[in-house]
Design an enzyme around this catalytic site. Structure first.
Site, PDB file in Angstrom:
ATOM      1  N   LYS A 173       0.881  -1.182   0.000  1.00 14.58           N
ATOM      2  CA  LYS A 173       0.000   0.000   0.000  1.00 14.58           C
ATOM      3  C   LYS A 173       0.910   1.220   0.000  1.00 14.58           C
ATOM      4  O   LYS A 173       1.420   1.623   1.029  1.00 14.58           O
ATOM      5  CB  LYS A 173      -0.874  -0.024   1.254  1.00 14.58           C
ATOM      6  N   GLY A 227       6.344   5.588   8.374  1.00 14.82           N
ATOM      7  CA  GLY A 227       5.564   6.821   8.262  1.00 14.82           C
ATOM      8  C   GLY A 227       5.634   7.599   9.563  1.00 14.82           C
ATOM      9  O   GLY A 227       6.589   7.450  10.343  1.00 14.82           O
ATOM     10  N   SER A 228       4.623   8.391   9.808  1.00 15.25           N
ATOM     11  CA  SER A 228       4.644   9.277  10.972  1.00 15.25           C
ATOM     12  C   SER A 228       4.391   8.508  12.269  1.00 15.25           C
ATOM     13  O   SER A 228       3.743   7.457  12.270  1.00 15.25           O
ATOM     14  CB  SER A 228       3.569  10.350  10.809  1.00 15.25           C
ATOM     15  N   THR A 229       4.894   9.072  13.355  1.00 22.40           N
ATOM     16  CA  THR A 229       4.682   8.447  14.659  1.00 22.40           C
ATOM     17  C   THR A 229       3.189   8.427  14.997  1.00 22.40           C
ATOM     18  O   THR A 229       2.683   7.451  15.557  1.00 22.40           O
ATOM     19  CB  THR A 229       5.485   9.201  15.736  1.00 22.40           C
ATOM     20  N   GLY A 232       1.642   5.613  13.132  1.00 22.77           N
ATOM     21  CA  GLY A 232       2.219   4.366  13.672  1.00 22.77           C
ATOM     22  C   GLY A 232       1.533   3.939  14.968  1.00 22.77           C
ATOM     23  O   GLY A 232       1.268   2.749  15.178  1.00 22.77           O
ATOM     24  N   GLU A 249       8.791   1.922  11.424  1.00 25.61           N
ATOM     25  CA  GLU A 249       9.842   2.942  11.436  1.00 25.61           C
ATOM     26  C   GLU A 249       9.160   4.295  11.323  1.00 25.61           C
ATOM     27  O   GLU A 249       8.470   4.577  10.341  1.00 25.61           O
ATOM     28  CB  GLU A 249      10.863   2.764  10.332  1.00 25.61           C
ATOM     29  N   GLU A 383       8.912  16.765  15.048  1.00 25.71           N
ATOM     30  CA  GLU A 383       9.403  16.546  13.692  1.00 25.71           C
ATOM     31  C   GLU A 383       8.688  17.509  12.745  1.00 25.71           C
ATOM     32  O   GLU A 383       7.463  17.489  12.638  1.00 25.71           O
ATOM     33  CB  GLU A 383       9.129  15.100  13.273  1.00 25.71           C
TER      34      GLU A 383
HETATM   35  P1  ADP Z   1       3.674  10.754   5.867  1.00 25.82           P
HETATM   36  O1  ADP Z   1       3.597  11.982   6.701  1.00 25.82           O
HETATM   37  O2  ADP Z   1       5.036  10.296   5.525  1.00 25.82           O
HETATM   38  O3  ADP Z   1       2.702  10.732   4.723  1.00 25.82           O
HETATM   39  P2  ADP Z   1       1.840   9.018   7.137  1.00 25.82           P
HETATM   40  O4  ADP Z   1       2.096   8.344   8.407  1.00 25.82           O
HETATM   41  O5  ADP Z   1       0.745  10.008   7.068  1.00 25.82           O
HETATM   42  O6  ADP Z   1       3.237   9.637   6.814  1.00 25.82           O
HETATM   43  O7  ADP Z   1       1.609   7.998   5.963  1.00 25.82           O
HETATM   44  C1  ADP Z   1       2.449   6.890   5.722  1.00 25.82           C
HETATM   45  C2  ADP Z   1       1.641   5.800   5.072  1.00 25.82           C
HETATM   46  O8  ADP Z   1       0.605   5.386   5.968  1.00 25.82           O
HETATM   47  C3  ADP Z   1       0.918   6.200   3.783  1.00 25.82           C
HETATM   48  O9  ADP Z   1       0.921   5.106   2.880  1.00 25.82           O
HETATM   49  C4  ADP Z   1      -0.479   6.490   4.274  1.00 25.82           C
HETATM   50  O10 ADP Z   1      -1.461   6.340   3.247  1.00 25.82           O
HETATM   51  C5  ADP Z   1      -0.663   5.431   5.330  1.00 25.82           C
HETATM   52  N1  ADP Z   1      -1.681   5.757   6.344  1.00 25.82           N
HETATM   53  C6  ADP Z   1      -2.060   6.975   6.763  1.00 25.82           C
HETATM   54  N2  ADP Z   1      -3.045   6.881   7.686  1.00 25.82           N
HETATM   55  C7  ADP Z   1      -3.289   5.563   7.862  1.00 25.82           C
HETATM   56  C8  ADP Z   1      -4.200   4.804   8.684  1.00 25.82           C
HETATM   57  N3  ADP Z   1      -5.037   5.401   9.526  1.00 25.82           N
HETATM   58  N4  ADP Z   1      -4.162   3.455   8.590  1.00 25.82           N
HETATM   59  C9  ADP Z   1      -3.283   2.851   7.781  1.00 25.82           C
HETATM   60  N5  ADP Z   1      -2.419   3.492   6.972  1.00 25.82           N
HETATM   61  C10 ADP Z   1      -2.412   4.830   7.002  1.00 25.82           C
END
Ligand code: ADP
Length: 479
Positions: A173, A227-229, A232, A249, A383
């Site tokens: 994804k 992705g973001s904390t 996560g 991570e 961050e």
């Molecule tokens: P960034 O700020 O790097 O976009 P995110 O944490 O927002 O970081 O997104 C990283 C990944 O997680 C992307 O593929 C995003 O679509 C996915 N993502 C965002 N929100 C959710 C969620 N609630 N459940 C699962 N995946 C998500």
């Protein structure tokens, strides 16, 4: 302009939703491609078919097949490296030189993991004359890999290569903004017969829809997320309901610690480069620059000169050092932090959105350096994910270590000194998954990386990175 489809069960198909996502060049605002805005229904089909491919093939038990498949994929990517790098730059905005580094990193991860696939050894033991045991490593099953947009190729392959090498099936994804480059990479896998049909699926779409459906799906055994904390934490809570394994991570607020005996120009310029790379939109960005008070003013001059020498522009130009910010939302967030920094401290350079013919259609911020901030300021603690460097002063080694560890994050750090003993003392005490001495951002397929504290759980890359994607089984034989 291309519309990319989902890749499920070895076939390219539209989402059941009939809806599309736009992939936009952040340097120009131009539409680059469309990708599918998928639904939980698409996820259901992907999970089912990956699970069938996993149980119905010898993928999990045939390490030679896996090694061969990964090597072929690496070769196919290498043959199209320049085209892929150009698409990556269009979709993400990053300088083409950096896009090439990403593609090369993906190829290297595949080749390293192809070798590792044949080296997933267990252990044996003999506790008594009439007993023999062995510990074996098995694939976990069906893994969801959820990736971010900032380093969408390297970070995908950093996880995907060991995941497949360990014998799992996988559903990818990608981030909403970088579905096109991910689809192009999957298209190369689709042509390699060594991969069982359906063992890897691509489902593009919103994190809250597709990502969420993957995390909640009972047949997904593991979630691997970068992705973001904030996201996560949500994923980890949701994964708990299904007792799923997670590898995360997450964010960072990484410090470079520059001592008075360091090669100051190299230390400051490398630290700055580590932050302004990808316009600061990188979890390992060296976003805090801590300098000994005796060389602080000199360091400010070097950092200012460096930041002002960076060529900001479209990533397609070979001469560009720093590209745009990925989206309006991210741009607003970064400008908000800059304003906060201006109120609380000093703007050494930058601090504004770039305007003018070259910049008006895109999302550009001048390389920015702030200082005179309290360690408790949100600009120091949080961050920002933008081209904003915070400089801080320290008096003693103890204070440097205390300040380095003051944020909730612990992804990486740099230590700059000629004193080997001090380098080791500090490296031991800084809470971070990677500590570089007299360098930064030196990452290798064979070296583990990951986060302490709120920067994550588990390790990517290296032997441990592959073992994250395995289950451990004890088989015991009474003789
Ligand atoms: P960034 O700020 O790097 O976009 P995110 O944490 O927002 O970081 O997104 C990283 C990944 O997680 C992307 O593929 C995003 O679509 C996915 N993502 C965002 N929100 C959710 C969620 N609630 N459940 C699962 N995946 C998500």
């Amino acid at each position: 302009m291309k519309t990319y489809l989902n890749y499920i069960n070895g076939t390219w198909m539209s989402s059941q939703s009939g809806e599309l996502l736009d992939s936009i060049d952040p340097a120009t605002g131009a539409l680059v491609a469309h990708t599918q805005s998928s639904t939980a229904h698409d996820v259901e089909l992907a999970v089912q078919t990956v699970s069938d491919a996993y149980t119905g093939s010898d993928w999990g038990s045939n390490s030679h097949r896996r090694a061969n498949a990964l090597l072929k994929w690496a070769d196919a990517i290498e043959a199209r490296a320049e085209v892929l790098a150009a698409l990556l730059t269009s979709e993400n905005g990053k300088p083409i030189r950096e896009a090439r580094v990403e593609i090369a990193g993906a190829i290297d991860a595949l080749r390293y993991c192809a070798g590792m696939a044949r080296n997933v050894f267990g252990r044996t033991f003999q506790p008594a004359a009439d007993n023999f045991g062995f510990i074996m490593k098995e694939p976990i099953g069906v893994v969801a890999v959820i990736t971010p947009w900032n380093w969408p190729v390297l970070l995908l392959f950093r996880d995907l290569a060991p995941c497949l090498a360990a014998g799992n099936g996988v559903i990818i994804k990608p981030a909403e903004r970088t579905g096109a480059i991910t689809a192009e990479l999957l298209a190369l896998l689709a042509d390699i017969p060594a991969f069982p049909a359906g063992i890897a699926a691509l489902v593009t779409g919103l994190g809250t829809v597709v990502g969420n459906a993957l995390v909640e799906h009972p047949a997904v055994d593991m979630i691997c997320f970068t992705g973001s904390t904030a996201v996560g934490k949500v994923l980890m809570q949701k994964a708990a309901a299904g007792v799923k394994k997670v590898a995360l991570e997450l964010g960072g607020k990484s410090p470079n610690l520059v001592f008075e005996d360091a090669d100051l120009t190299r230390a400051i310029e490398t630290s700055c480069r580590s932050l302004f790379m990808t316009s600061g939109q990188i979890c390992m960005a060296g976003s805090r620059l801590l300098v000994h008070e005796s060389v602080y003013e000199k360091a400010v001059d070097i950092a200012k000169t460096f930041a002002e020498s960076l060529r900001v522009g479209h990533g397609r130009l070979e001469t560009t050092d720093m590209g745009p910010i990925i989206s309006e939302k991210q741009l607003d967030k970064v400008l908000h932090y800059i304003e906060q920094g201006r109120r609380e401290g000093r703007v050494i350079t930058g601090g504004y959105r770039l305007r003018g013919a070259e910049y008006d259609n895109g999302l550009f911020i001048a390389p920015t350096i702030l200082d005179n901030l309290s360690p408790s300021s949100c600009v120091v603690q949080e961050e920002i994910f933008g081209p904003v460097l915070v400089m801080e002063k320290f008096r003693t080694e103890e204070e440097a270590i205390r300040l380095a560890n003051i944020t909730p994050y612990g992804l990486s750090a740099g230590v700059w000194t000629k004193d080997v003993s001090r380098a080791l003392r500090v490296a031991r005490q800084v809470q971070a998954g990677t500590v570089w001495v007299n360098g930064y951002n030196k990452s290798y397929a064979e070296a583990e990386s990951g986060g302490y504290k709120h920067s994550g759980i588990g390790r990517a890359r290296g032997v441990e990175g592959l073992m994250e994607f395995t289950e451990t089984k004890h088989v015991n034989i009474s003789i």
